[in-house]
Structure formats: structure tokens, C-alpha cells
Write an enzyme that holds these catalytic residues in place. Sequence first.
Site, mmCIF file in Angstrom:
data_model
loop_
_atom_site.group_PDB
_atom_site.id
_atom_site.type_symbol
_atom_site.label_atom_id
_atom_site.label_comp_id
_atom_site.label_asym_id
_atom_site.label_seq_id
_atom_site.Cartn_x
_atom_site.Cartn_y
_atom_site.Cartn_z
ATOM 1 N N GLY A 242 0.761 -1.241 0.000
ATOM 2 C CA GLY A 242 0.000 0.000 0.000
ATOM 3 C C GLY A 242 0.790 1.289 0.000
ATOM 4 O O GLY A 242 0.216 2.357 -0.257
ATOM 5 N N GLY A 279 3.583 -3.802 -3.809
ATOM 6 C CA GLY A 279 3.540 -3.938 -5.260
ATOM 7 C C GLY A 279 4.055 -2.673 -5.907
ATOM 8 O O GLY A 279 5.197 -2.575 -6.361
ATOM 9 N N ARG A 280 3.199 -1.641 -5.840
ATOM 10 C CA ARG A 280 3.473 -0.391 -6.543
ATOM 11 C C ARG A 280 4.834 0.202 -6.190
ATOM 12 O O ARG A 280 5.544 0.687 -7.049
ATOM 13 C CB ARG A 280 2.365 0.603 -6.194
ATOM 14 C CG ARG A 280 2.362 1.856 -7.020
ATOM 15 C CD ARG A 280 1.351 2.867 -6.487
ATOM 16 N NE ARG A 280 0.074 2.309 -6.171
ATOM 17 C CZ ARG A 280 -1.006 2.371 -6.977
ATOM 18 N NH1 ARG A 280 -0.912 2.961 -8.152
ATOM 19 N NH2 ARG A 280 -2.142 1.847 -6.597
ATOM 20 N N TYR A 321 -9.123 5.529 -12.859
ATOM 21 C CA TYR A 321 -8.954 6.186 -11.547
ATOM 22 C C TYR A 321 -8.615 7.669 -11.679
ATOM 23 O O TYR A 321 -8.153 8.266 -10.698
ATOM 24 C CB TYR A 321 -7.804 5.537 -10.764
ATOM 25 C CG TYR A 321 -7.778 4.032 -10.750
ATOM 26 C CD1 TYR A 321 -8.713 3.294 -10.031
ATOM 27 C CD2 TYR A 321 -6.778 3.341 -11.433
ATOM 28 C CE1 TYR A 321 -8.656 1.910 -10.002
ATOM 29 C CE2 TYR A 321 -6.717 1.952 -11.402
ATOM 30 C CZ TYR A 321 -7.664 1.247 -10.695
ATOM 31 O OH TYR A 321 -7.607 -0.122 -10.666
ATOM 32 N N CYS A 347 -12.417 4.329 -29.531
ATOM 33 C CA CYS A 347 -13.640 5.086 -29.830
ATOM 34 C C CYS A 347 -14.464 5.384 -28.589
ATOM 35 O O CYS A 347 -15.620 4.967 -28.495
ATOM 36 C CB CYS A 347 -14.460 4.317 -30.841
ATOM 37 S SG CYS A 347 -13.456 3.891 -32.257
ATOM 38 N N GLU A 348 -13.897 6.012 -27.611
ATOM 39 C CA GLU A 348 -14.684 6.572 -26.514
ATOM 40 C C GLU A 348 -13.895 7.695 -25.857
ATOM 41 O O GLU A 348 -12.663 7.665 -25.829
ATOM 42 C CB GLU A 348 -15.126 5.512 -25.503
ATOM 43 C CG GLU A 348 -14.071 4.644 -24.902
ATOM 44 C CD GLU A 348 -14.706 3.594 -23.980
ATOM 45 O OE1 GLU A 348 -15.136 3.986 -22.883
ATOM 46 O OE2 GLU A 348 -14.776 2.422 -24.366
#
Length: 426
Positions: A242, A279-280, A321, A347-348
Amino acid sequence: MNHFELSGGELACEDVGLSAIAEAVGTPVYVYSTATLERHYTVLRDALVSEGLGDPLIAFAVKSNSNVAVLRTLGRLGAGADTVSEGEIRRALAAGIPAERIVFSGVGKTEAEIAFALRNGVGEINVESEPEMHTASAVAQSMGTRATIAIRVNPDVSAGGHAKISTGKSDNKFGVSFSEAERLYAQASNNAGLKPVGVTCHIGSQITHLAPLEEAFVKMRSLVERLRGEGLAVERLDLGGGLGVPYFNMPTPATPADYAAMIARTMKGLDVQFAFEPGRMISANAGVLLSTVQHIHERPEGRKFVVLDAAMNDLIRPAMYDAYHDIRPVKPREGDPVTYDVVGPICETGDTFTRDRDLPRLEAGDLVAFMSAGAYGAVMSSEYNSRLLVPEVLVNGDQFAVIRPRPTYEDMLDREAMPGWLASDT
Ligand code: LLP
């Protein structure tokens, strides 16, 4: 610190210019730095060890970057793996990470996955609920073994950050309350299929302030003491992952040294083996997503769109996010910055990496790098719009290797099958 620096006017990963990789492999492509992965792991480990936290298990969160070569790079330094599926366990084993250093987390493990973990000697199953504990026990007993478990506690603290990645409040799906944890731990100690060895928590991701972590850890310590007070053996305390990383526009997060010092302070005198699931903080700044500018599309009213060959299917964090990734031209031009919207070809409208960002002037054919993309980048990529899955490259000094090749269109089509009733042309 990471190893993506300008060298002779060009952004390089260690000793390899990013344009050489783009030329050899094409874009979009993820590029990871061995030296940065190693550095981040070592900095964390050294900080924990120098604070007297013994010989901690640092189980790298495979979900942040699951490439087997990345896992092997970390495994060679002694890292374990925090996994959440049979697929991730298989990746960790394929990378040569010893099974006893693998932790199996997640709220919805299937019986088949638990059996796989037990068959392969996975070191710790983090049980997240009472029904899951019973399943683990039943599966283990049917195999004539005991499941080594830790109980995941939901410490009910607010970690801050994005709501979609906060996990430690009691209205989140993760873990059990402190009182349930005590009851379940006692139950597990008398269960023929279970061997409870510890407790675990994880309150969220990209946490930049230590206060919520400290609040959770103080509560976890009291839990260990209460369990021991009841005569139950607790060998391990797994404090999850975290810790946040700098995304350039964010408040500077606490350093691994601050984190380790806080843990030493809150855990002073507690004799337990510590485990972590980062992780990050290990992988994010060890990777970039490299992309080519297709063209600059300028609207009459002045808005300038940089249209890239990378899209939200390759890096979904901005769309999902509202995440900020620094964008650096590989060969930055001198002169005044220009205000751009940076978009992909999907396409969005959500396929927008950023709006109104000041960047050095860009032209068609230029390479840009999305920084801090080594975590939750390639692992969250997809083939949306039938775009080929993005490849990955690992750099080590002056060498680089493709560690996940770009598939071909044939690979993509060959995965699908035509039912018999549609097979003929008529
Ligand atoms: N342990 C458990 C049980 C977790 O659920 C997670 C992340 C970690 C460890 C590792 O957390 P880290 O050290 O990386 O913060 N896709 C999101 C992040 C989701 C994190 C989910 N759990 C993103 O792109 O920001």
C-alpha cells in the site's frame, strides 16, 4: 530514484536509449528497468532490516506486475510473492520463487485454487472470511493435510486515496473484524485441517501518509497480543502493501525509511516474523509505457489533441482512476511548452490520458514515455477494440530483451472458435 534519465538529449532506461527499443520492438511497448526493480526492493528490505525488524518476508504483489522475468528478477534477491489466483501462483513458481515464500490472498479463492496452493506447498493462505476458512479446512482435510493460514483483518481505517483502491474500511469486502478474527483464530487452532500462523491486513493502495497505516498497525499489534494472551501461537504478522509512490503531481509519499521507522516504533518489543506485500512501490517507477505520436489534431477553437498509438486498453489507470502519469517526450524539444490533450485512438472519450497538460512541443512520429507505468500497467491491459496485447521489454544495463512479445493478428484470431452451425458459408 529510478533509472530513466536523459542521456545525450534522449530519455534512456539504464544504458539503453528508448528509441532503440521502439525501433526494435515497435510501439506501444512497456519497458522495465532491472536496476530500478532491484533498487526499490533493496531499499525497502534494508530499511526494514536496519530498523531491527528481523528477516522480513517481502512478498511482491504479483498483481502489480506479473511478468515472469520481473518476478524472477525480484525472486533472485529473496523476494516472495503475494498472489491472488492460481494464475499468479503459477507465475511465481515459474519464476523460481520458492513455494514457502508465496502468500495466497483474495476474497474469493475457489476450492480448486486452494487445492492447487496446498499441493504446491504455498507458504500462507490469507483467509478473508469464515466461509472461506471452512472451505480451506475441508479442502486440506480431503487432501490429508493442514492449510497454513493467516486471518485477514479489516482494521476499519480510512486509507485516503482513490475510493476504488481503498480496502480497509468495514464496508469493503475484504477481511473480518477484530472480534471475528479472535473467534476464528481460536476455532482454526482446534481444526484438523488448519494451522493458523498469523494475522494480516492491507488497507489500500497509493497511501501517501503513514497515519492510516500506523492506526491499522497499532490495532494489529493489540490483536497479536490478545491472541497470545488467550494462549494462541502467533508467529507471523503480515502488514500488507500500500505504500504510495511519487506520481509527480502528488504529495511526496512517505519514504521506505519513514515507513520502516514507524513500524519499528509501533511494533517495539513484539517478537514476530513480519511479512509485507508491496507492489506499486517496487514496480511503478521501474516501468514506462512507450508510445508514438500519430498526429496532432488541432481544433479551430485552439484545443490541440496529441493522438498516440497507445490507448486506454494499454494503460487504463487514467480512465479508471483519473490517475496522473507524467508524460515525457523521449527527445524533448527546446522552447515554450504547448498545452495538449493527450488521447488514444479508441472510440470513446474515456480514452483520454490527460487534458490541458503543458508539454514540450510534439510532432507526428515523436516518442513519448508514460512514467510510473510499471505497476498496474501491462497487467491491466486488454485487447479492447481488437488492439493487440501490448508487449513488454526488460532492460538490464546495456542489454534489453522482449519478455512478452507482441502477439500477431493470427494469434488473436486463432484463440477463437466457430460453432458448428456457423462453420459453413451458407
Ligand atoms: N496486498 C493485497 C492484499 C492487495 O490487495 C494489494 C493491492 C497489495 C498487497 C499491493 O498493494 P500496493 O503495494 O501495490 O499498493 N489497480 C489499482 C491498484 C489496486 C491495488 C489492489 N490491491 C491502481 O492501478 O492504482
